[in-house]
Design an enzyme around this catalytic site. Structure first.
Site, PDB file in Angstrom:
ATOM      1  N   GLY A 194      57.697 -95.809 -31.629  1.00 54.31           N
ATOM      2  CA  GLY A 194      56.794 -96.866 -32.062  1.00 54.31           C
ATOM      3  C   GLY A 194      56.828 -98.013 -31.068  1.00 54.31           C
ATOM      4  O   GLY A 194      57.633 -98.010 -30.129  1.00 54.31           O
ATOM      5  N   GLY A 195      55.938 -98.956 -31.240  1.00 58.69           N
ATOM      6  CA  GLY A 195      55.979-100.184 -30.445  1.00 58.69           C
ATOM      7  C   GLY A 195      55.518-100.066 -29.007  1.00 58.69           C
ATOM      8  O   GLY A 195      55.831-100.934 -28.186  1.00 58.69           O
ATOM      9  N   MET A 233      59.870 -86.049 -36.068  1.00 56.96           N
ATOM     10  CA  MET A 233      60.171 -85.777 -34.648  1.00 56.96           C
ATOM     11  C   MET A 233      61.411 -84.899 -34.553  1.00 56.96           C
ATOM     12  O   MET A 233      62.386 -85.141 -35.266  1.00 56.96           O
ATOM     13  CB  MET A 233      60.440 -87.097 -33.928  1.00 56.96           C
ATOM     14  CG  MET A 233      59.314 -88.095 -34.038  1.00 56.96           C
ATOM     15  SD  MET A 233      59.742 -89.603 -33.156  1.00 56.96           S
ATOM     16  CE  MET A 233      58.331 -90.620 -33.577  1.00 56.96           C
ATOM     17  N   HIS A 292      51.810 -93.044 -43.220  1.00 58.97           N
ATOM     18  CA  HIS A 292      51.913 -92.122 -42.090  1.00 58.97           C
ATOM     19  C   HIS A 292      53.394 -91.792 -41.903  1.00 58.97           C
ATOM     20  O   HIS A 292      54.237 -92.677 -41.794  1.00 58.97           O
ATOM     21  CB  HIS A 292      51.333 -92.821 -40.855  1.00 58.97           C
ATOM     22  CG  HIS A 292      51.214 -91.955 -39.656  1.00 58.97           C
ATOM     23  ND1 HIS A 292      50.154 -91.094 -39.446  1.00 58.97           N
ATOM     24  CD2 HIS A 292      52.023 -91.823 -38.573  1.00 58.97           C
ATOM     25  CE1 HIS A 292      50.311 -90.487 -38.290  1.00 58.97           C
ATOM     26  NE2 HIS A 292      51.447 -90.895 -37.739  1.00 58.97           N
ATOM     27  N   ASP A 329      46.484 -93.157 -33.199  1.00 55.36           N
ATOM     28  CA  ASP A 329      47.901 -93.427 -33.476  1.00 55.36           C
ATOM     29  C   ASP A 329      48.617 -93.912 -32.226  1.00 55.36           C
ATOM     30  O   ASP A 329      48.724 -93.183 -31.239  1.00 55.36           O
ATOM     31  CB  ASP A 329      48.534 -92.112 -33.983  1.00 55.36           C
ATOM     32  CG  ASP A 329      49.972 -92.263 -34.428  1.00 55.36           C
ATOM     33  OD1 ASP A 329      50.470 -93.402 -34.519  1.00 55.36           O
ATOM     34  OD2 ASP A 329      50.608 -91.215 -34.685  1.00 55.36           O
ATOM     35  N   GLY A 330      49.121 -95.140 -32.314  1.00 56.85           N
ATOM     36  CA  GLY A 330      49.957 -95.677 -31.239  1.00 56.85           C
ATOM     37  C   GLY A 330      49.394 -96.943 -30.623  1.00 56.85           C
ATOM     38  O   GLY A 330      48.296 -96.935 -30.064  1.00 56.85           O
ATOM     39  N   GLY A 331      50.126 -98.030 -30.796  1.00 52.61           N
ATOM     40  CA  GLY A 331      49.718 -99.293 -30.176  1.00 52.61           C
ATOM     41  C   GLY A 331      48.482 -99.910 -30.812  1.00 52.61           C
ATOM     42  O   GLY A 331      47.779-100.709 -30.185  1.00 52.61           O
ATOM     43  N   MET A 386      55.560 -83.917 -35.135  1.00 51.92           N
ATOM     44  CA  MET A 386      55.788 -83.863 -33.681  1.00 51.92           C
ATOM     45  C   MET A 386      56.956 -82.918 -33.454  1.00 51.92           C
ATOM     46  O   MET A 386      58.043 -83.316 -33.039  1.00 51.92           O
ATOM     47  CB  MET A 386      56.085 -85.270 -33.151  1.00 51.92           C
ATOM     48  CG  MET A 386      54.840 -86.130 -33.076  1.00 51.92           C
ATOM     49  SD  MET A 386      55.225 -87.880 -32.961  1.00 51.92           S
ATOM     50  CE  MET A 386      55.401 -88.248 -34.682  1.00 51.92           C
ATOM     51  N   HIS A 413      52.642 -86.406 -39.911  1.00 46.08           N
ATOM     52  CA  HIS A 413      52.378 -86.133 -38.493  1.00 46.08           C
ATOM     53  C   HIS A 413      53.588 -85.394 -37.924  1.00 46.08           C
ATOM     54  O   HIS A 413      54.641 -85.989 -37.710  1.00 46.08           O
ATOM     55  CB  HIS A 413      52.148 -87.484 -37.788  1.00 46.08           C
ATOM     56  CG  HIS A 413      51.944 -87.385 -36.317  1.00 46.08           C
ATOM     57  ND1 HIS A 413      52.024 -88.481 -35.471  1.00 46.08           N
ATOM     58  CD2 HIS A 413      51.652 -86.322 -35.503  1.00 46.08           C
ATOM     59  CE1 HIS A 413      51.792 -88.110 -34.231  1.00 46.08           C
ATOM     60  NE2 HIS A 413      51.576 -86.807 -34.221  1.00 46.08           N
ATOM     61  N   ASP A 443      56.041 -89.821 -39.664  1.00 43.98           N
ATOM     62  CA  ASP A 443      56.248 -89.233 -38.334  1.00 43.98           C
ATOM     63  C   ASP A 443      57.496 -88.369 -38.274  1.00 43.98           C
ATOM     64  O   ASP A 443      58.611 -88.887 -38.298  1.00 43.98           O
ATOM     65  CB  ASP A 443      56.409 -90.354 -37.302  1.00 43.98           C
ATOM     66  CG  ASP A 443      55.101 -91.054 -36.998  1.00 43.98           C
ATOM     67  OD1 ASP A 443      54.135 -90.369 -36.641  1.00 43.98           O
ATOM     68  OD2 ASP A 443      55.065 -92.299 -37.114  1.00 43.98           O
ATOM     69  N   SER A 463      52.502 -96.634 -40.732  1.00 41.73           N
ATOM     70  CA  SER A 463      53.517 -95.732 -40.188  1.00 41.73           C
ATOM     71  C   SER A 463      54.929 -96.164 -40.567  1.00 41.73           C
ATOM     72  O   SER A 463      55.445 -97.173 -40.086  1.00 41.73           O
ATOM     73  CB  SER A 463      53.395 -95.645 -38.664  1.00 41.73           C
ATOM     74  OG  SER A 463      54.424 -94.794 -38.189  1.00 41.73           O
ATOM     75  N   MET A 519      46.338 -89.230 -30.097  1.00 40.00           N
ATOM     76  CA  MET A 519      47.490 -90.067 -29.732  1.00 40.00           C
ATOM     77  C   MET A 519      47.043 -91.062 -28.669  1.00 40.00           C
ATOM     78  O   MET A 519      46.588 -90.671 -27.595  1.00 40.00           O
ATOM     79  CB  MET A 519      48.636 -89.207 -29.182  1.00 40.00           C
ATOM     80  CG  MET A 519      49.369 -88.369 -30.218  1.00 40.00           C
ATOM     81  SD  MET A 519      49.901 -89.254 -31.691  1.00 40.00           S
ATOM     82  CE  MET A 519      50.969 -90.528 -30.995  1.00 40.00           C
TER      83      MET A 519
HETATM   84  C1  DX5 Z   1      54.503 -92.412 -32.288  1.00 41.53           C
HETATM   85  C2  DX5 Z   1      54.129 -92.205 -33.719  1.00 41.53           C
HETATM   86  C3  DX5 Z   1      53.387 -93.344 -34.295  1.00 41.53           C
HETATM   87  C4  DX5 Z   1      54.132 -94.648 -34.332  1.00 41.53           C
HETATM   88  C5  DX5 Z   1      53.120 -95.727 -34.123  1.00 41.53           C
HETATM   89  O1  DX5 Z   1      54.986 -91.228 -31.779  1.00 41.53           O
HETATM   90  O2  DX5 Z   1      53.330 -91.051 -33.867  1.00 41.53           O
HETATM   91  O3  DX5 Z   1      52.884 -93.032 -35.598  1.00 41.53           O
HETATM   92  O4  DX5 Z   1      54.828 -94.880 -35.531  1.00 41.53           O
HETATM   93  O5  DX5 Z   1      53.788 -96.911 -33.987  1.00 41.53           O
HETATM   94  P1  DX5 Z   1      53.107 -98.228 -33.423  1.00 41.53           P
HETATM   95  O6  DX5 Z   1      51.991 -98.574 -34.354  1.00 41.53           O
HETATM   96  O7  DX5 Z   1      54.234 -99.205 -33.461  1.00 41.53           O
HETATM   97  O8  DX5 Z   1      52.633 -97.937 -32.030  1.00 41.53           O
HETATM   98 ZN    ZN Z   2      52.308 -90.720 -35.810  1.00 39.31          ZN
END
Ligand code: DX5
Ligand code: ZN
Length: 214
Positions: free
Chosen positions: A143-144, A36, A32, A174-176, A67, A65, A34, A7, A136
């Site tokens: 992120g993070g 937004m 990936h 996706d996420g964490g 959003m 992706h 993102d 990502s 998700m």
């Molecule tokens: C969050 C994104 C993720 C994000 C994941 O809304 O869709 O793709 O970058 O980041 P990590 O791996 O740090 O959780």
């Molecule tokens: Zn994503």
């Protein structure tokens, strides 16, 4: 075999080309991307211009992706900028079936993403119309964050749903996601693991990718 989608949200943007190549060399399978809009999610990230430049590097396939609200307004533009997979949120459009058809008609793979509070039944009437279900595992926007454990059952439920309907589609999470939970996610049925902060922050991303692929 498990695939890794790196990502870019967690990349060092002052050195974007290097970061892309670093992930390719480390063994990532996709980038990936993102997007937004500050409305569907509280954050604003990046759009078509950067996607066009990154895809022109031809390093890895772009896993986009979206959003964003009413993604149907921008599908064509993202396809033209080099997207390989385009994923929209089921919660962000009134016409999910139509958008998925639109994505495929432009030669891209179509993905549907579900927020943590959206049940797998949102996929029921579009089975066969998508190539990827993006679960998700955090609330989208940043992120993070830490993976929300309740989302693990959803991955298994979608795997079961696909099997029962004899429909082939990949499941992405996706996420964490990181070394600590990658294998659990794969056991639940995930095929593609998105990793942002864990991967870009790793001293040895190649070693981490190996561990995550199992
Ligand atoms: C969050 C994104 C993720 C994000 C994941 O809304 O869709 O793709 O970058 O980041 P990590 O791996 O740090 O959780
Ligand atoms: Zn994503």
């Amino acid at each position: 075999m498990t695939k890794i989608s790196a990502s870019l949200l967690a990349a060092d943007f002052l050195n974007l080309e290097k970061e892309v190549l670093r992930m390719k060399d480390a063994g990532a399978d996709y980038l990936h991307y993102d997007v937004m809009d500050g409305s569907f999610v509280p954050n604003i990230s990046f759009g078509m211009g950067i996607l066009k430049q990154v895809s022109a590097l031809k390093a890895l396939d772009m896993d986009v992706h979206l959003m964003i609200e009413q993604p149907e307004r921008h599908i064509e533009a993202f396809a033209e900028c080099g997207a390989h997979i385009i994923t929209v949120h089921a919660e962000a459009t009134r016409h999910l079936h139509r958008v998925l058809t639109q994505i495929r008609s432009l030669g891209c793979l179509a993905g549907v993403s579900l927020n943590p509070a959206t049940g797998e039944e949102a996929l029921k009437y579009v089975l066969g119309e998508f190539d990827l279900a993006l679960v998700m595992t955090v609330n989208p926007g940043f992120g993070g964050q830490k993976l929300i454990p309740a989302t693990l059952n959803k991955v298994a439920a979608i795997r079961k749903m696909l099997k029962e309907a004899q429909v082939s589609a990949r499941i992405e999470v996706d996420g964490g996601v990181g070394a600590d939970n990658a294998q659990t996610l794969v056991r639940q049925g995930a095929d593609i693991l998105v990793a942002g902060s864990a991967l870009f922050g790793a001293k040895d991303p190649a070693a981490l990718i190996k561990v995550m692929k199992g």
